[in-house]
Motif scaffolding. Structure first.
Motif, PDB file in Angstrom:
ATOM      1  N   TYR A   1      -2.118 -22.458  19.099  1.00  0.00           N
ATOM      2  CA  TYR A   1      -1.149 -21.786  18.238  1.00  0.00           C
ATOM      3  C   TYR A   1       0.152 -22.572  18.303  1.00  0.00           C
ATOM      4  CZ  TYR A   1      -3.261 -17.264  17.040  1.00  0.00           C
ATOM      5  OH  TYR A   1      -4.014 -16.269  16.500  1.00  0.00           O
ATOM      6  N   ASN A   2       0.585 -23.159  17.241  1.00  0.00           N
ATOM      7  CA  ASN A   2       1.818 -23.952  17.205  1.00  0.00           C
ATOM      8  C   ASN A   2       1.966 -24.828  18.448  1.00  0.00           C
ATOM      9  OD1 ASN A   2       2.373 -22.025  15.103  1.00  0.00           O
ATOM     10  ND2 ASN A   2       3.176 -20.690  16.716  1.00  0.00           N
TER      11      ASN A   2
ATOM     12  N   ILE B   1      -4.895 -22.597  23.295  1.00  0.00           N
ATOM     13  CA  ILE B   1      -5.466 -21.288  23.613  1.00  0.00           C
ATOM     14  C   ILE B   1      -6.920 -21.444  24.061  1.00  0.00           C
ATOM     15  CG2 ILE B   1      -5.918 -18.975  22.746  1.00  0.00           C
ATOM     16  CD1 ILE B   1      -2.974 -19.632  22.719  1.00  0.00           C
TER      17      ILE B   1
ATOM     18  N   PRO C   1      -9.867 -12.018  30.653  1.00  0.00           N
ATOM     19  CA  PRO C   1      -8.572 -11.344  30.816  1.00  0.00           C
ATOM     20  C   PRO C   1      -7.827 -11.224  29.490  1.00  0.00           C
ATOM     21  CG  PRO C   1      -8.446 -13.600  31.599  1.00  0.00           C
ATOM     22  CD  PRO C   1      -9.883 -13.340  31.280  1.00  0.00           C
ATOM     23  N   ASN C   2      -6.856 -10.321  29.434  1.00  0.00           N
ATOM     24  CA  ASN C   2      -6.004 -10.205  28.247  1.00  0.00           C
ATOM     25  C   ASN C   2      -5.322 -11.531  27.968  1.00  0.00           C
ATOM     26  OD1 ASN C   2      -6.390  -7.460  27.656  1.00  0.00           O
ATOM     27  ND2 ASN C   2      -5.014  -6.899  29.333  1.00  0.00           N
ATOM     28  N   GLY C   3      -5.279 -11.911  26.714  1.00  0.00           N
ATOM     29  CA  GLY C   3      -4.651 -13.179  26.353  1.00  0.00           C
ATOM     30  C   GLY C   3      -5.545 -14.374  26.636  1.00  0.00           C
ATOM     31  N   GLY C   4      -6.798 -14.120  27.023  1.00  0.00           N
ATOM     32  CA  GLY C   4      -7.707 -15.226  27.341  1.00  0.00           C
ATOM     33  C   GLY C   4      -8.208 -15.965  26.117  1.00  0.00           C
ATOM     34  N   GLY C   5      -8.113 -15.319  24.941  1.00  0.00           N
ATOM     35  CA  GLY C   5      -8.517 -15.985  23.705  1.00  0.00           C
ATOM     36  C   GLY C   5      -9.750 -15.373  23.049  1.00  0.00           C
ATOM     37  N   LYS C   6     -10.111 -14.133  23.426  1.00  0.00           N
ATOM     38  CA  LYS C   6     -11.315 -13.498  22.871  1.00  0.00           C
ATOM     39  C   LYS C   6     -11.139 -13.220  21.375  1.00  0.00           C
ATOM     40  CE  LYS C   6     -10.903 -10.038  25.759  1.00  0.00           C
ATOM     41  NZ  LYS C   6      -9.683 -10.440  26.474  1.00  0.00           N
ATOM     42  N   THR C   7     -10.029 -12.579  21.022  1.00  0.00           N
ATOM     43  CA  THR C   7      -9.773 -12.285  19.609  1.00  0.00           C
ATOM     44  C   THR C   7      -9.658 -13.576  18.805  1.00  0.00           C
ATOM     45  OG1 THR C   7      -8.638 -10.239  20.206  1.00  0.00           O
ATOM     46  CG2 THR C   7      -8.166 -11.146  18.033  1.00  0.00           C
ATOM     47  N   THR C   8      -9.004 -14.562  19.407  1.00  0.00           N
ATOM     48  CA  THR C   8      -8.869 -15.863  18.745  1.00  0.00           C
ATOM     49  C   THR C   8     -10.234 -16.462  18.436  1.00  0.00           C
ATOM     50  OG1 THR C   8      -6.828 -16.182  19.989  1.00  0.00           O
ATOM     51  CG2 THR C   8      -7.792 -18.132  18.968  1.00  0.00           C
TER      52      THR C   8
HETATM   53  N1  LIG Z   1      -0.327 -15.155  15.980  1.00  0.00           N
HETATM   54  C1  LIG Z   1      -0.156 -15.742  17.187  1.00  0.00           C
HETATM   55  N2  LIG Z   1       0.795 -16.700  17.348  1.00  0.00           N
HETATM   56  C2  LIG Z   1       0.953 -17.308  18.538  1.00  0.00           C
HETATM   57  N3  LIG Z   1       0.240 -17.021  19.635  1.00  0.00           N
HETATM   58  C3  LIG Z   1      -0.711 -16.083  19.561  1.00  0.00           C
HETATM   59  C4  LIG Z   1      -0.958 -15.386  18.324  1.00  0.00           C
HETATM   60  N4  LIG Z   1      -1.968 -14.507  18.533  1.00  0.00           N
HETATM   61  C5  LIG Z   1      -2.313 -14.636  19.825  1.00  0.00           C
HETATM   62  N5  LIG Z   1      -1.570 -15.576  20.431  1.00  0.00           N
HETATM   63  C6  LIG Z   1      -1.721 -16.002  21.836  1.00  0.00           C
HETATM   64  O1  LIG Z   1      -3.011 -16.483  22.013  1.00  0.00           O
HETATM   65  C7  LIG Z   1      -3.515 -16.106  23.279  1.00  0.00           C
HETATM   66  C8  LIG Z   1      -4.876 -15.477  23.107  1.00  0.00           C
HETATM   67  O2  LIG Z   1      -4.761 -14.290  22.388  1.00  0.00           O
HETATM   68  P1  LIG Z   1      -5.999 -13.368  22.054  1.00  0.00           P
HETATM   69  O3  LIG Z   1      -7.084 -14.200  21.495  1.00  0.00           O
HETATM   70  O4  LIG Z   1      -5.514 -12.233  21.223  1.00  0.00           O
HETATM   71  O5  LIG Z   1      -6.411 -12.827  23.500  1.00  0.00           O
HETATM   72  P2  LIG Z   1      -7.440 -11.686  23.906  1.00  0.00           P
HETATM   73  O6  LIG Z   1      -8.039 -11.123  22.660  1.00  0.00           O
HETATM   74  O7  LIG Z   1      -8.433 -12.352  24.799  1.00  0.00           O
HETATM   75  O8  LIG Z   1      -6.660 -10.661  24.681  1.00  0.00           O
HETATM   76  C9  LIG Z   1      -2.494 -15.179  23.896  1.00  0.00           C
HETATM   77  O9  LIG Z   1      -1.807 -15.900  24.892  1.00  0.00           O
HETATM   78  C10 LIG Z   1      -1.568 -14.829  22.766  1.00  0.00           C
HETATM   79  O10 LIG Z   1      -0.264 -14.727  23.242  1.00  0.00           O
END
Ligand SMILES: Nc1ncnc2c1ncn2[C@@H]1O[C@H](COP(=O)(O)OP(=O)(O)O)[C@@H](O)[C@H]1O
Ligand SMILES: [Mg+2]
Lengths: 256, 288
Positions: free
Chosen positions: A17-18, A22, A41-48
């Motif tokens: 991300y920028n 991730i 863990p939270n912020g691990g990149g699952k949603t990404t």
């Molecule tokens: N739109 C965004 N812009 C910048 N960073 C992001 C954005 N969305 C998520 N992140 C960062 O990407 C990392 C992974 O996020 P995410 O995939 O949502 O984690 P998870 O779903 O595993 O909790 C986090 O550190 C979050 O801060």
């Protein structure tokens, strides 16, 4: 007969991300009718990772194939249940209208066809919500909302179903029910689900992916307390809400 | 009743035109007002309405100072409203940040430009009637234009009802289902812009937001879904405008402010009524 096309193939994928990395060097192959649980863990990149598979995000490096196509092209064949969070709690929309959104790609102009309505009602019935279709999305319980979003994904009738933390807001009984439904669905489609609940995961899923910057896949049978500790960076309390966990012995996590 | 007699009086056609305009335009107000309230973009409607003064000023200037007859205040209003909507839409789609700064800047720059044009327009121009509206100035020719705008706005909004609903409720999911969400968002803002032009004609620039959102807010207290909210908001808007007109005629009050005060009182009553009901039954009803 030729070997079936894998549902998802990811090769050498990096995502940032920028500029801030991730995900790093992800390699993944998911076969048809597999069921994959994604933990980390939270912020691990699952949603990404899910958004990359959906084509909502573009990898910095590497390649993704979904159902043999580029993710943006395949997204109409993928059902998606977003992480329960970003909905306006006051938005005046009925449960049926939410589920009908799964059929938007079939709609040109004006009202939905009777076929679309029937598909939406069938999806609601499958999730046990048949009598809620006229209720407001804002008025039903968190668990019912979660099931409405799953029904919406089912109404889209894809071949791959992605669910982002669908168990985060529901109680144990609703969760048990959800996994029953998923088990049935898994007979006809591939399921990928993000959860923190490794206990349930080991019971239902065929494999488990640990996502924490890197992605590592294990068959569920290899799941051990040691492994769980590793994927959560040693903080085992994060997954304490495993209901079948013995008093104090939360490292065994209901494993066989 | 006095007002009813006056409506039938052939000597004062403007009262009939005013009432007819209000009732016809209520369709657009109710439908677009519902989208604006549900999607929470009231402040964008506010910015567009203030930009309209720039168009009105430019139109007056073109007609009176430059002799360009076809570019009058109404044409100017429609053009600037659409331009303002597109600017705000593109900024919020592509820039992510500072959307509110751009909206605030457009809001006052539009106003200022309009006042400058009016200052340089030969002859005396009364800005008050644009700022605070005067539905009684509507002519028969205006009525046709109102009808045309109303048809365009309501027709488009209803044909794409489900797409617009999805874009407002869950933009990301709509995109995954193959909807061009950016185009539909811009379409919604353009429809809002045209509605704002109609509203300026009825209650004036300053009070646009109130007549756009109050009927929808009242409707939202009872509606079971977006569709019902649109129908109820349209009916509320008709009711507020016609009773506001009646009151303003009977007591010799300016029409715009009277309509707004009627709408505001109705909203407060509904809020208070809901409070009481809520306390008695402990059951929340509807939303908003
Ligand atoms: N739109 C965004 N812009 C910048 N960073 C992001 C954005 N969305 C998520 N992140 C960062 O990407 C990392 C992974 O996020 P995410 O995939 O949502 O984690 P998870 O779903 O595993 O909790 C986090 O550190 C979050 O801060
Ligand atoms: Mg997440």
């Amino acid at each position: 007969m030729t070997a079936p096309v894998p549902v998802v193939t990811i090769r050498g994928l990096d995502f940032a991300y920028n500029g801030s990395p991730i995900l790093r060097n992800v390699n993944l192959e998911i076969a048809a009718r597999d069921s994959l649980c994604i933990v980390g863990p939270n912020g691990g990149g699952k949603t990404t990772l899910l958004k990359l598979i959906l084509g909502l995000l573009q990898p910095t490096r590497g390649e993704i194939r979904v159902l043999g196509e580029r993710p943006e092209k395949a997204s109409l064949r993928v059902g998606y249940v977003p992480q329960y969070a970003h909905y306006d709690p006051l938005f005046p929309v009925t449960v049926l209208d939410v589920v009908l959104m799964g059929r938007l790609d079939r709609l040109a102009i004006g009202p939905y066809t009777r076929q679309d309505r029937e598909a939406a009602r069938a999806a609601l019935a499958e999730m046990g919500l048949a009598d809620l279709e006229r209720r407001l999305f804002a008025e039903i319980s968190g668990g019912q909302r979660q099931r409405t979003l799953i029904a919406r994904a089912l109404a889209a009738s894809g071949e791959l179903l992605l669910l982002d933390e669908p168990t985060a807001n529901i109680d144990a009984a609703a969760e048990e029910h959800l996994f029953e439904v998923l088990k049935k669905l898994n007979q006809r489609l591939t399921v990928m689900l993000v959860t923190h609940d490794v206990g349930f995961a080991s019971k239902f899923f065929k494999s488990i992916a640990c996502v924490n910057r890197e992605v590592v896949i294990h068959p569920t049978s290899e799941l051990t307390g040691e492994l769980i500790r590793n994927m959560y960076g040693g903080d085992i309390r994060m997954i304490r809400h495993d209901h079948r966990c013995a008093e104090g012995g939360h490292c065994s996590h209901g494993l066989p | 009743m006095d007002f009813l007699n006056a409506l039938a009086d052939p000597a004062i056609p403007f009262l009939r035109y005013a009432l007819l305009t209000g009732i016809v335009a209520s369709l657009a107000f109710g439908i677009i007002g519902t989208y604006v309230v549900a999607r929470r973009i009231t402040y964008i409607a506010g910015a567009i309405s203030h930009c309209v003064l720039a168009g009105i000023g430019a139109g007056l200037y073109c007609q009176k100072a430059l002799g360009i007859d076809w570019f009058g205040p109404l044409t100017g209003a429609i053009v600037t409203a659409l331009i303002a909507a597109l600017i705000i839409g593109l900024v919020s789609l592509h820039a992510n940040q500072r959307e509110d700064t751009v909206i605030g800047a457009l809001w006052s720059i539009g106003m200022a430009t309009g006042l400058l044009f009016i200052a340089k327009t030969p002859g005396y121009v009364e800005p008050m009637s644009y700022l605070f509206g005067n539905i009684l100035l509507i002519s028969q020719a205006d009525l046709w234009l109102v009808l045309a705008l109303d048809t365009v706005v309501a027709g488009t909004a209803l044909l794409f009802y489900h797409q617009l609903l999805a874009v407002c409720f869950d933009e990301e999911y709509a995109r995954l289902r193959g909807i061009r969400t950016d185009l539909f968002y811009l379409l919604l803002l353009c429809l809002t812009a045209l509605t704002v032009v109609l509203l300026v004609r009825v209650v004036g620039i300053v009070m646009v937001i109130a007549l756009l959102t109050l009927p929808a807010a009242v409707a939202g207290s009872f509606a079971r879904g977006l569709w019902q909210m649109m129908v109820l908001a349209t009916l509320c808007s008709m009711l507020f405008i016609s009773s506001g007109l009646a009151v303003s005629y009977s007591y010799d009050l300016p029409s715009g402010p009277t309509i707004i005060v009627v709408a505001g009182l109705a909203y407060l009553l509904v809020l208070a009524g809901k409070r009481l009901l809520h306390r008695r039954t402990g059951q929340p009803k509807g939303i908003a």
